[in-house]
Design a protein around this motif. Structure first.
Motif, short mmCIF file in Angstrom:
data_model
loop_
_atom_site.label_atom_id
_atom_site.label_comp_id
_atom_site.label_asym_id
_atom_site.label_seq_id
_atom_site.Cartn_x
_atom_site.Cartn_y
_atom_site.Cartn_z
N GLY A 24 0.50 -1.35 -0.14
CA GLY A 24 -0.23 0.04 0.17
C GLY A 24 1.37 1.05 0.13
O GLY A 24 0.04 2.13 -0.51
N PHE A 25 1.88 0.95 1.23
CA PHE A 25 2.61 2.25 1.23
C PHE A 25 3.10 2.77 -0.74
O PHE A 25 3.31 3.51 -1.01
CB PHE A 25 3.78 2.31 1.61
N VAL A 26 3.91 1.17 -0.94
CA VAL A 26 4.76 1.27 -2.00
C VAL A 26 3.82 1.95 -3.55
O VAL A 26 4.44 2.90 -4.53
CB VAL A 26 5.47 0.39 -2.51
N THR A 27 2.65 1.86 -3.53
CA THR A 27 1.22 1.87 -4.51
C THR A 27 0.94 3.05 -4.22
O THR A 27 0.85 4.03 -5.61
CB THR A 27 0.22 1.32 -4.38
N ALA A 28 0.70 3.22 -3.09
CA ALA A 28 0.28 5.36 -3.05
C ALA A 28 1.29 5.91 -3.53
O ALA A 28 0.97 7.97 -3.61
CB ALA A 28 -0.13 5.18 -1.12
N GLU A 29 2.85 5.69 -3.26
CA GLU A 29 4.13 6.46 -3.24
C GLU A 29 3.58 7.11 -4.73
O GLU A 29 4.47 7.64 -5.80
CB GLU A 29 5.33 6.81 -3.28
N VAL A 30 4.02 5.98 -5.97
CA VAL A 30 3.93 5.84 -6.95
C VAL A 30 2.66 6.35 -7.49
O VAL A 30 2.77 7.72 -8.98
CB VAL A 30 3.74 4.18 -7.52
N LEU A 31 1.58 6.59 -7.44
CA LEU A 31 0.11 7.39 -7.12
C LEU A 31 0.79 8.77 -6.65
O LEU A 31 -0.72 9.77 -7.21
CB LEU A 31 -0.76 6.55 -6.95
N TYR A 32 1.30 9.25 -5.88
CA TYR A 32 1.31 10.49 -5.51
C TYR A 32 2.71 11.46 -6.66
O TYR A 32 3.97 11.20 -6.82
CB TYR A 32 1.69 10.70 -4.59
N PRO A 33 2.07 12.13 -7.80
CA PRO A 33 3.81 12.21 -8.79
C PRO A 33 4.21 13.74 -7.71
O PRO A 33 3.75 13.90 -6.95
CB PRO A 33 2.94 13.11 -9.35
N GLY A 34 5.82 13.32 -7.62
CA GLY A 34 6.64 14.50 -6.92
C GLY A 34 6.33 14.38 -4.80
O GLY A 34 7.25 15.23 -4.84
N PRO A 51 -3.21 13.22 -4.25
CA PRO A 51 -4.15 12.18 -5.40
C PRO A 51 -5.21 12.08 -4.93
O PRO A 51 -4.88 11.27 -4.51
CB PRO A 51 -3.21 12.15 -6.16
N GLY A 52 -6.39 11.73 -5.29
CA GLY A 52 -6.88 10.88 -5.16
C GLY A 52 -6.84 8.69 -4.63
O GLY A 52 -7.47 8.10 -4.11
N ALA A 53 -6.65 8.81 -6.06
CA ALA A 53 -6.15 7.31 -5.89
C ALA A 53 -5.06 7.10 -4.97
O ALA A 53 -4.99 6.06 -3.99
CB ALA A 53 -5.21 7.14 -7.51
N SER A 54 -4.01 8.37 -4.53
CA SER A 54 -2.93 7.59 -3.48
C SER A 54 -3.83 7.95 -2.64
O SER A 54 -3.33 6.73 -1.19
CB SER A 54 -1.99 9.28 -3.15
N GLN A 55 -4.18 8.64 -2.17
CA GLN A 55 -5.53 8.64 -0.67
C GLN A 55 -6.29 6.94 -0.55
O GLN A 55 -6.39 6.40 0.21
CB GLN A 55 -6.59 9.60 -1.14
N ALA A 56 -7.32 6.39 -2.14
CA ALA A 56 -7.49 5.54 -1.58
C ALA A 56 -7.08 4.17 -0.94
O ALA A 56 -7.58 3.79 -0.68
CB ALA A 56 -8.90 5.17 -2.78
N VAL A 57 -5.50 4.67 -1.92
CA VAL A 57 -4.82 3.17 -1.78
C VAL A 57 -4.56 3.05 -0.38
O VAL A 57 -4.75 2.03 0.20
CB VAL A 57 -3.97 2.93 -2.50
N PHE A 58 -4.10 4.11 -0.30
CA PHE A 58 -3.49 4.57 1.62
C PHE A 58 -4.01 3.96 2.75
O PHE A 58 -4.05 2.67 3.73
CB PHE A 58 -2.77 5.82 1.44
N ASN A 59 -4.89 4.82 2.08
CA ASN A 59 -6.36 4.42 3.27
C ASN A 59 -7.14 3.05 3.69
O ASN A 59 -6.81 2.70 4.44
CB ASN A 59 -6.87 5.72 3.94
N ALA A 60 -6.49 2.97 2.45
CA ALA A 60 -7.32 1.41 2.69
C ALA A 60 -6.34 0.37 3.24
O ALA A 60 -6.72 -0.38 3.49
CB ALA A 60 -7.95 0.79 0.52
N ALA A 61 -5.42 0.59 2.74
CA ALA A 61 -4.41 -0.39 3.28
C ALA A 61 -4.36 -0.51 4.51
O ALA A 61 -4.64 -1.55 5.52
CB ALA A 61 -2.72 0.18 2.30
#
Length: 198
Positions: A24-34, A51-61
């Protein structure tokens, strides 16, 4: 439910929770440009300005990892005669889930949840060391102690190290996650019919 099945389910839940959180950490980082792993906290991945995708992945994880840890606490209640072990594991799971339920922008609720999660995982590892058999008890105590030292340094120093606030926070998080997955492996590696306690 027999103890062998309970032990197996607990082991799978621990490994799944650890893997889910790391990925979840790794995926959210990739989905957060910069995003900067050094200059931003881990929780920034789930904050309202991410970004919304980063929020969703991190919080769900975080929520899933916390729920799995609470489930593990229920298994520990069946396997060990230790209210402290069961209780601190359950509280830690609630803290982990709380990090996702209350993202960083919520302020105090998030900080309380993060404090409980970080402090709780180290304490849980130390308590585990008092009830598990050797040699894993020594591994548990070592990882729990190191995690708590890293947590104290994180609180005391923040971004005042070359690692930055995010890098130092990762020492805290990954030491805890290393213990979680190692504990899961400990359960799964126990020979059939053998109990994990000392």
């Amino acid at each position: 439910m027999d103890s062998e099945r309970t032990r197996t389910l607990a082991g799978v839940a621990l490994i799944a929770g650890g893997a889910c959180t790391v990925l979840g950490f790794v995926t959210a980082e990739v989905l957060y440009p910069g995003y900067s792993a050094a200059d931003q906290t881990i929780s920034a991945l789930g904050a309202e300005d991410a970004p919304g995708a980063s929020q969703a992945v991190f919080n769900a994880a975080m929520i899933l990892g916390g729920v799995l840890l609470v489930g593990v606490a229920a298994a520990l209640h069946r396997l060990f005669d230790s209210r402290a072990f069961t209780g601190v594991t359950a509280v830690t799971g609630v803290g982990v889930a709380g990090v996702g339920v209350f993202p960083a922008h919520t302020g105090a609720p998030h900080f309380v949840a993060a404090f409980v999660a970080f402090g709780g995982i180290g304490v849980t590892a130390l308590v585990a060391g008092s009830v598990l058999r050797a040699p894993f008890r020594y591994v548990s105590v070592a990882l729990g102690g190191l995690e708590l030292v890293a947590f104290v340094l994180f609180v005391a120093l923040g971004d005042g190290t070359p690692l930055g606030i995010g890098g130092l926070e990762r020492w805290v998080a990954y030491l805890g996650l290393l213990w979680v997955t190692a504990f899961g492996g400990f359960f799964l590696a126990a020979p059939a019919g053998e109990q994990p306690p000392a």
